[in-house]
Write an enzyme that holds these catalytic residues in place. Structure first.
Site, PDB file in Angstrom:
ATOM      1  CG  ASN A 112       3.746  -0.352   0.236  1.00 47.07           C
ATOM      2  OD1 ASN A 112       3.616   0.147   1.324  1.00 47.07           O
ATOM      3  ND2 ASN A 112       3.331  -1.358  -0.258  1.00 47.07           N
ATOM      4  CB  CYS A 161      -0.966  -0.746   5.077  1.00 47.34           C
ATOM      5  SG  CYS A 161      -0.431  -2.872   4.828  1.00 47.34           S
ATOM      6  CG  HIS A 162      -5.159  -4.469   2.171  1.00 49.35           C
ATOM      7  ND1 HIS A 162      -5.515  -4.858   1.062  1.00 49.35           N
ATOM      8  CD2 HIS A 162      -3.704  -4.791   2.043  1.00 49.35           C
ATOM      9  CE1 HIS A 162      -4.851  -5.087   0.107  1.00 49.35           C
ATOM     10  NE2 HIS A 162      -3.790  -5.199   0.516  1.00 49.35           N
ATOM     11  CG  HIS A 166       4.449  -3.992   4.716  1.00 52.69           C
ATOM     12  ND1 HIS A 166       4.859  -3.591   3.768  1.00 52.69           N
ATOM     13  CD2 HIS A 166       3.074  -4.084   4.656  1.00 52.69           C
ATOM     14  CE1 HIS A 166       3.975  -3.255   2.805  1.00 52.69           C
ATOM     15  NE2 HIS A 166       3.002  -3.713   3.531  1.00 52.69           N
TER      16      HIS A 166
END
Lengths: 468, 468, 468, 468
Positions: B156, B178-179, B215
């Site tokens: 990130n 990304c999880h 995000h």
């Protein structure tokens, strides 16, 4: 009109023809120009005002010995005004000053200060709700009664309403006209004259490349007499960044100046931050960014907040002046106004070409803003019509601020025309004046504002004013 | 690799191979899977950590009788790790936790609360300044030593860094992984099972259409076993809007849960406002909008702010655990992690196709966001490579909020790579967490933050930390 | 230059300054204009020709008492000519007339007739191979020696070469200038005068909206003195469709007229078919469509094929005339040419604005053609620089014919600059003059043509002339 | 359907349900699959054929013991078939074989040979005139009676008709399905098996990246079992370029093979020229380029021209076979066809995901082709619906040939739906099979062809068949 050959007489429909401001400027300019033959058909919901203006118009024409050429009539209906018109001018007040007072006062209760309140921010948004249906009706009537007419929109919120015209009648030949950019051209003329050491340039001699959206416009290139004026402007902005500058100091006793003028501090600050000059007046520019930037400290930034109470007083004075003109008071001395409309009409009908900044749907003239958004750039007016001139692109750090406004405006027009009331509050929330006050307070403010203007809204939207 | 036929052994370069988190997940997953033969070359600025992880990796392999297939080595240089690699995994910490502490603490002094501080907002912006040059170096090395390798970035700020990889080496075959979206898929699985009356679905059985940026992702369509789950999710969001919901209640004594988990209130609120479900964790989503929306009252919204001090404590624990593993402590029981990387590797090399949400430059998969911006949508992993799946478009009211973030990220990458220091502060100003604090305070905060991390910056950017 | 203020003297670099045609027009125009002070620096691979032209230039200047203002010198190198130039004019002959003779003769052996052979078709394609590297060299030199200069390209193939300038040096301030569109403006002036019943309009008084690509240009709106002239033009085209029309009949004894002029039949035919008027000369327009349309029966369509043999004879005459001028023969009577370059220079340096059709990369001025393609539309020349005016879009049935030419040109420039020889034949195959002769014959023709011009090509491309 | 949960029974409307080809394949596939419960409602203008097929369908269902699950009925109207349908299949013959015979025979009189005549070229164009109004009617009915249904179009011209569906009802969930690409996947499977030395792969195991427009499709990446198959294909194409290749030689006595199959010479030639493999059958590919490329010498290129006379004979045989089935003849042995429709239905309703090449409006999945054009690329079928997978971009030299077809198709749909008859001939002229025959002959051919099919056209278009 185009087929009438050279000895033309134009039919000009003036919607909002009882106007106390724009209409009289047009009367003066047409009389002063002396080359245009026209029948000006005034239409206004206030029929008496239109009739009064028709009489005043004939007085202007008479003074300039133009009664052969210029004829003013008040028309009983939109249809009567529009049928067969070559030109349409739209200059209306969406709602009343009372409505506008709510647009300012309610947000103030939530801590939001607005210097104008007619373009963006909570005030501009709610004004758009009132105005879009009105303009939609006019656009539809133009499509029916004079689809080939050129249409000049003078009504705010300019971007949103010009967008509504095109959305309702996509073939419309409309542009939005705004004179805010004259201010920076005057400043540039001052700089050019200073450099030359003589008064060689007026603002019309200064060429500027305009880009942005109405009231949030920028200039990234300027030229006078072959001299590049941009570098000089930037140096001047840095020099006067701290204290501002104005050719004539602001007289605090002059309310009009105090409420409408500025010391260029916001323009200079934007220039220093983003590398391109702010072009509209400071009180407009300040409304497009969070209020912590300029509005919170407008006195420090040396621009005024325009009170609606003052607008009401000013209107009363103008009404009195109009009544006086109507009953024989002396006309003002002959002189052209700063409005471009007469030049534009002449250019469109075979006179000298005119290039000036106007509001049009983006068909490629401004990179970085979405297609179809109403953008303000230069356009060429000529016998070929209105053709935008390519304006380039804003710096990235500025585009990221300007573009969401343009997108919100487009979405707002679509939502109102579709009566999609559920889409409105989510759009309202992202305005940078609204966004920082928080979700619940913003929603409550939205309901309050809609409730205050609910009598002006279509039924489908009016119910947004009710508590959830 | 592609030409090695079916009996393949892959070379996997792991940059940041001393990682205490991701690296061990990979070791476990590779061992558990049991079908992949690979040489995993760990590279880390902390060479000892890479060597420790190589030893731990061999323990995992040994337990699963995979030592014939899986080999772990620590490599002395980026070049040694990358040369000839089929896959590259990038999982580094840009700067230190001390730097990260400043990213949080300084804005806090200016009244800005950040729940994570690694993506957007002041913290994410400054972290990007540190990280982009590092990723640029890795991208250039990949272009030189293994230009055809598939590259998975786990670092990130994900969008910015994946963008930097592509900007430096446009032919790179990279994706950002990304999880975060797993969380909403688990909730949807819960709803699907509830509807079926049996535990029929795990999160992998729930298909979601993901769109947005890392995000700040959203889901506008969901399906499980042929059932449309979106309508049900929306009803559930409305039902639990006021109080939130979580399958297991949050134990306030469990620090990890308190700081990293949430009650879905932000997700539910976004769903109710904008008509599409927020997909990332609440603490991430909250950072993309003004702090008055959620961050100011994070306890009311029931999500935690993650203290860096906790991250430091957690790291110490992880280091101890790693040391223990290295010296013979029992490995955790064999089980796959929730990371998709092993599935992705297998799909790219001829195994079952994999479709999952990843971060890639926009080449048309997401309408409304600019071309080239790093967007998060589903992509298909197969023997043909990584192909984005078309994701459609966000609702207008949401796009107007998401798009400026994407534009700012693109401009930020360009400015840092060009060492265009003058472009940075103007970009910083428009972040919605920064913007409301005002121009002067934002500029001061920027200088403070740069000054605190100046030792991590290229010379051309470091001078921004000095007083004007 | 911009900073020199109003008492400017410009440095004009003329590349190809030994030119027998354009250079003398410029000399005449500058002398006739009488307001420009300039140092014109002539550079030519044929140094003696440049020196001769410098002497002739001084004679022109002398006649008009401009020797104080106008100075001509022959320069020994590109660097000497360009360093510090305010303007650059590029007017070179790529290769020789012998090369051009092959460009025409070889395709003829394969049944392909070309009326000009310098723009598209096999001749234009091969000419581009020769010319792009030359223009690339000039563009690079401009980037080094006078990056801010305005650059007027007069060399064909115009679109391709203007594209090469921008590809090599993207910040170049270049435009391609072509006078073909004057022809239709003259015809429109004739129609306007006929309608008025008096000679009121010259071609400069006719405004036209130009759109397309160089030599394949169209006019979809026209206006003179406020009169719409498009409807009248369309009626005129239908009326004279069968037999053509020309103000003065073509004298078959006048070779120049026979080879360069036309009876407008192709223009009229395109107007009748597609609803917009063809704007370039018929012999140019005819080369963009299959030869069965017009070229096969050029006599029936009443336009000539220009023989290279005639060009060579003409050049000999011009050389003799130049030698005579150089040794004292009387200068032609003072009169402005039809070239716009002097007007453009004046507009760019603070004189009256100029709007005219020029060739520029598409940045939105022409919808339907790809961004970056070199398109021909109107542009505004002013102190702000060169800004394209938005031109709209061609009818779909025409766009489908025009656009592939533009795409092929862009790809051709990229392939030659990248020395990607493998990309050339596939592009060549899709030209509508080439395509119908079949794959094998087209490939053989390509090899023959490259072989004939191989001495002019970079090594990487020259080998295409060898048998496969 | 989505809300029916897991124990679903679907309603499938089959428009053209008397079909002798596609309908029986579906019946076989549904019976063979054994997992789908459905009511298949057959509608056909030939009601008797629909009834016969309903009876045959029940026989198929009966054989597989599926009569509990599968039900076939013939419906009396479009409305009856569509109302409440979950799926719609459109498989009609626009006009009759007699019409098709004219589509082939008239161009032949003008020297134009067509191998199929149903997609592009003069035959495809005229067929589109007949078919678009029919599909428009179906699209409107779907919008009314089953707006949420998934719609699979099997009718040619595929691109044009899928475009018409979306133009009439933009929210339609339609895709165009075509099995041409199977051929190259089979060839690739052959190569993959040869490399492995065993029969490891069927065509379904070969992944290909498809891009282009229907019947003019290309493959630029291929993979089987993790092996890159593209390099091998290119080598194979070069090796067999001169003589072609086919797994089983063409038996000249087998008319069907002779008329429908090929030796891949066109595919190999396109691969060698443009660097990407042609994907559709040679007889389709050949119709998109000038006939001098392949059609003039189809025997040399080893593909057949399909005579309509043969189609008529074949139909007679199929009718006889259908009648036999209807009266008790043995059903063919159970085996799945190569059609993807059953897989697609299952994937859309919660079964295993399916990725395959289909025709959809371009929303970004294919760079270089215009938005909205119907393009053929892979798409993901899942519970989330039909999502195009990003396919990249064709090489420039090929795009310049493909794109005008796509643009012409879009414009053709718009012109027919708008009954804009004047727009048609200009579009027709630019087709590469039509263009080289010259303007007058092309216009005459157009009139002849329209005249021959005038009874099938809406009045507004029918008059184009009359002499000018």
């Amino acid at each position: 009109m185009h087929n009438k050959g050279s000895i033309s007489s134009f039919d000009i429909a003036y919607i909002g023809g009882g106007s106390l401001n724009w209409a009289t400027k047009l009367m003066g300019d047409l009389a002063f120009d002396g080359t245009i033959a026209a029948h000006i058909r005034l239409f206004d919901l206030d029929q008496a005002a239109a009739e009064r203006n028709a009489r005043i118009g004939m007085r202007y024409a008479g003074r300039a010995d133009q009664t052969e050429r210029l004829r003013y009539t008040a028309e009983p209906s939109l249809k009567a005004a529009l049928t067969g018109a070559d030109f349409v001018i739209i200059s209306i007040l969406p709602g009343s000053f009372d409505d506008m007072a709510h647009d300012i006062a309610i947000p103030e209760r939530y801590g939001i200060r607005q210097s104008v309140g007619d373009t963006v921010g909570p005030g501009g948004f709610i004004r758009a709700l009132r105005a879009i249906p009105e303009l939609a009706e006019i656009a539809a009537a133009i499509g029916t009664f004079c689809p080939k007419a050129y249409v000049c929109n003078l009504t705010n919120p300019m971007s949103v309403l010009t967008g509504a015209l095109y959305k309702v009648f996509p073939e419309i030949r409309a542009w939005g006209s705004c004179h805010e950019v004259i201010k920076i051209r005057k400043l540039l003329a001052f700089l050019a004259n200073r450099r030359r050491g003589e008064v060689a340039f007026g603002y019309r001699d200064v060429k500027v490349n305009v880009l942005g959206i109405n009231h949030f416009t920028f200039v990234d290139a300027a030229s006078a007499g072959g001299m590049d004026m941009m570098t000089e402007y930037m140096a001047f902005a840095r020099e006067h960044h701290a204290d501002g500058w104005r050719e004539n100091p602001i007289d605090p006793a002059d309310e009009h100046v105090r409420y409408f003028e500025d010391m260029n501090r916001v323009k200079f600050d934007l220039a220093c931050r983003f590398g391109v000059a702010g072009a509209a007046g400071d009180r407009h520019l300040a409304e497009f960014v969070p209020q912590s930037w300029y509005l919170d400290e407008n006195e420090r930034w040396k621009f005024g907040l325009t009170p609606v109470e003052y607008r009401i007083r000013e209107r009363t004075e103008k009404q009195a002046a109009a009544a006086a003109l109507d009953t024989g008071a002396a006309l003002p001395p002959p002189a052209p106004s700063e409005e471009a409309i007469v030049e534009q009409i002449k250019a469109l009908t075979g006179g000298p070409e005119h290039v000036g900044n106007v509001n049009l749907p983006n068909i490629g003239q401004m990179q970085g803003l979405p297609p179809g958004a109403i953008v303000e750039t230069n356009a060429r007016f000529s016998g070929l019509g209105i053709q935008p001139v390519h304006a380039g692109r804003l710096p990235a750090a500025l585009e990221v601020i300007v573009r969401p406004h343009a997108e919100r405006q487009t979405a707002l027009v679509e939502a109102v025309l579709a009566r999609d009331s559920a889409a409105l509050l989510p759009l309202f929330l992202s305005d940078p004046l609204v966004s920082p006050i928080g979700l619940d307070r913003a929603a409550q403010m939205f309901r309050d504002m809609v409730a205050a203007t609910t009598h002006r809204l279509p039924e489908a939207l009016a119910r947004l004013g009710k508590a959830a």
